[in-house]
Design a protein around this motif. Structure first.
Motif, mmCIF file in Angstrom:
data_model
loop_
_atom_site.group_PDB
_atom_site.id
_atom_site.type_symbol
_atom_site.label_atom_id
_atom_site.label_comp_id
_atom_site.label_asym_id
_atom_site.label_seq_id
_atom_site.Cartn_x
_atom_site.Cartn_y
_atom_site.Cartn_z
ATOM 1 N N THR A 105 0.829 -1.204 0.000
ATOM 2 C CA THR A 105 0.000 0.000 0.000
ATOM 3 C C THR A 105 0.867 1.260 0.000
ATOM 4 O O THR A 105 0.568 2.222 -0.718
ATOM 5 N N GLU A 106 1.953 1.254 0.761
ATOM 6 C CA GLU A 106 2.866 2.403 0.784
ATOM 7 C C GLU A 106 3.464 2.671 -0.592
ATOM 8 O O GLU A 106 3.567 3.817 -1.019
ATOM 9 N N LEU A 107 3.867 1.619 -1.277
ATOM 10 C CA LEU A 107 4.551 1.771 -2.559
ATOM 11 C C LEU A 107 3.610 1.990 -3.731
ATOM 12 O O LEU A 107 3.912 2.757 -4.643
ATOM 13 N N VAL A 108 2.472 1.316 -3.729
ATOM 14 C CA VAL A 108 1.564 1.346 -4.878
ATOM 15 C C VAL A 108 0.441 2.373 -4.687
ATOM 16 O O VAL A 108 -0.057 2.930 -5.663
ATOM 17 N N GLY A 109 0.060 2.605 -3.448
ATOM 18 C CA GLY A 109 -0.992 3.581 -3.181
ATOM 19 C C GLY A 109 -2.342 2.977 -2.903
ATOM 20 O O GLY A 109 -3.271 3.681 -2.500
ATOM 21 N N VAL A 110 -2.493 1.684 -3.146
ATOM 22 C CA VAL A 110 -3.728 0.964 -2.827
ATOM 23 C C VAL A 110 -3.352 -0.389 -2.245
ATOM 24 O O VAL A 110 -2.292 -0.929 -2.551
ATOM 25 N N PRO A 111 -4.215 -0.976 -1.413
ATOM 26 C CA PRO A 111 -3.932 -2.310 -0.863
ATOM 27 C C PRO A 111 -3.883 -3.367 -1.979
ATOM 28 O O PRO A 111 -4.492 -3.198 -3.038
ATOM 29 N N PRO A 112 -3.175 -4.469 -1.743
ATOM 30 C CA PRO A 112 -3.072 -5.498 -2.775
ATOM 31 C C PRO A 112 -4.424 -6.072 -3.211
ATOM 32 O O PRO A 112 -4.610 -6.379 -4.385
ATOM 33 N N SER A 113 -5.375 -6.176 -2.290
ATOM 34 C CA SER A 113 -6.694 -6.711 -2.665
ATOM 35 C C SER A 113 -7.407 -5.770 -3.627
ATOM 36 O O SER A 113 -8.073 -6.209 -4.567
ATOM 37 N N VAL A 114 -7.265 -4.478 -3.410
ATOM 38 C CA VAL A 114 -7.878 -3.495 -4.322
ATOM 39 C C VAL A 114 -7.178 -3.562 -5.674
ATOM 40 O O VAL A 114 -7.825 -3.571 -6.722
ATOM 41 N N TYR A 115 -5.852 -3.631 -5.638
ATOM 42 C CA TYR A 115 -5.076 -3.707 -6.876
ATOM 43 C C TYR A 115 -5.481 -4.944 -7.696
ATOM 44 O O TYR A 115 -5.650 -4.878 -8.902
ATOM 45 N N ARG A 116 -5.656 -6.077 -7.008
ATOM 46 C CA ARG A 116 -6.004 -7.331 -7.693
ATOM 47 C C ARG A 116 -7.425 -7.292 -8.266
ATOM 48 O O ARG A 116 -7.683 -7.783 -9.350
ATOM 49 N N ASN A 117 -8.357 -6.712 -7.509
ATOM 50 C CA ASN A 117 -9.770 -6.779 -7.884
ATOM 51 C C ASN A 117 -10.263 -5.625 -8.739
ATOM 52 O O ASN A 117 -11.384 -5.683 -9.239
ATOM 53 N N ASP A 118 -9.493 -4.573 -8.886
ATOM 54 C CA ASP A 118 -9.944 -3.402 -9.634
ATOM 55 C C ASP A 118 -9.498 -3.504 -11.089
ATOM 56 O O ASP A 118 -8.333 -3.301 -11.399
ATOM 57 N N PRO A 119 -10.435 -3.821 -12.001
ATOM 58 C CA PRO A 119 -10.057 -3.978 -13.404
ATOM 59 C C PRO A 119 -9.483 -2.696 -14.011
ATOM 60 O O PRO A 119 -8.679 -2.748 -14.923
ATOM 61 N N MET A 120 -9.870 -1.544 -13.483
ATOM 62 C CA MET A 120 -9.326 -0.284 -14.011
ATOM 63 C C MET A 120 -7.838 -0.144 -13.682
ATOM 64 O O MET A 120 -7.077 0.370 -14.485
ATOM 65 N N LEU A 121 -7.427 -0.609 -12.516
ATOM 66 C CA LEU A 121 -6.009 -0.565 -12.183
ATOM 67 C C LEU A 121 -5.219 -1.452 -13.130
ATOM 68 O O LEU A 121 -4.156 -1.076 -13.609
ATOM 69 N N ALA A 122 -5.747 -2.634 -13.414
ATOM 70 C CA ALA A 122 -5.069 -3.534 -14.348
ATOM 71 C C ALA A 122 -5.073 -2.945 -15.753
ATOM 72 O O ALA A 122 -4.087 -3.036 -16.478
ATOM 73 N N ALA A 123 -6.168 -2.319 -16.156
ATOM 74 C CA ALA A 123 -6.244 -1.721 -17.490
ATOM 75 C C ALA A 123 -5.299 -0.545 -17.629
ATOM 76 O O ALA A 123 -4.767 -0.287 -18.711
ATOM 77 N N GLU A 124 -5.085 0.189 -16.526
ATOM 78 C CA GLU A 124 -4.192 1.336 -16.575
ATOM 79 C C GLU A 124 -2.732 0.928 -16.479
ATOM 80 O O GLU A 124 -1.849 1.748 -16.658
ATOM 81 N N SER A 125 -2.479 -0.345 -16.180
ATOM 82 C CA SER A 125 -1.097 -0.800 -16.100
ATOM 83 C C SER A 125 -0.436 -0.653 -17.458
ATOM 84 O O SER A 125 -1.050 -0.869 -18.494
ATOM 85 N N ILE A 126 0.819 -0.299 -17.422
ATOM 86 C CA ILE A 126 1.558 -0.063 -18.654
ATOM 87 C C ILE A 126 1.818 -1.377 -19.367
ATOM 88 O O ILE A 126 2.271 -2.351 -18.767
#
Length: 154
Positions: A105-126
């Motif tokens: 969370t400190e490094l990415v800005g969101v908890p790992p569960s949010v990162y895993r479950n949020d399709p927009m985060l995955a879509a915004e990944s480079i």
């Protein structure tokens, strides 16, 4: 005889080579149980000396560097979506889900569960397809959350 507090140029170069070996080992063996004492012993330094020299050379402690490598790998595994957060935590070498989640969370800005479950985060990944590995690693490296308290970053 002249006594100085800075190492001779030859010793400085040898220390830098040893620090690179330590960094390369962390890059390669990030999922293994590594600690500063074991890393220091591998290059015949004390843990304190290794920590000071590593931070001077790379701008962060060996522990911080290792956790950043683990979070980078965790981000890739979480984007795949076939592993739970707990499975990813252990796959990248963390033994505490709480510590892993906090650091992620400190490094990415969101908890790992949010990162895993949020399709927009995955879509915004480079998309790194076609990029040289050294560039892909640089653009996907987690950026420290600037709002995290300074004490939490050490």
């Amino acid at each position: 005889m002249h006594v100085t507090s800075t190492p001779a140029p030859d010793q400085h170069l040898r220390d830098l080579a040893l620090l690179r070996r330590v960094r390369d080992r962390m890059d390669r063996e990030y999922a293994q149980p590594l600690n500063v004492e074991a890393l220091a012993a591998g290059v015949h330094m004390s843990a304190g000396h290794l920590s000071r020299q590593f931070k001077a050379a790379y701008g962060e402690s060996p522990y911080s560097y290792l956790m950043t490598r683990r979070v980078e790998r965790a981000m890739a595994l979480l984007r795949r979506g076939d592993l739970s957060v707990t499975e990813v935590c252990f796959a990248v070498g963390c033994s505490s889900l709480g510590t892993f989640s906090t650091r992620f969370t400190e490094l990415v800005g969101v908890p790992p569960s949010v990162y895993r479950n949020d399709p927009m985060l995955a879509a915004e990944s480079i998309d790194t397809a076609g990029l040289p590995a050294c560039i892909a690693k640089q653009v996907t490296r987690p950026v420290r959350n600037r709002e995290a308290p300074l004490e939490a970053r050490t």
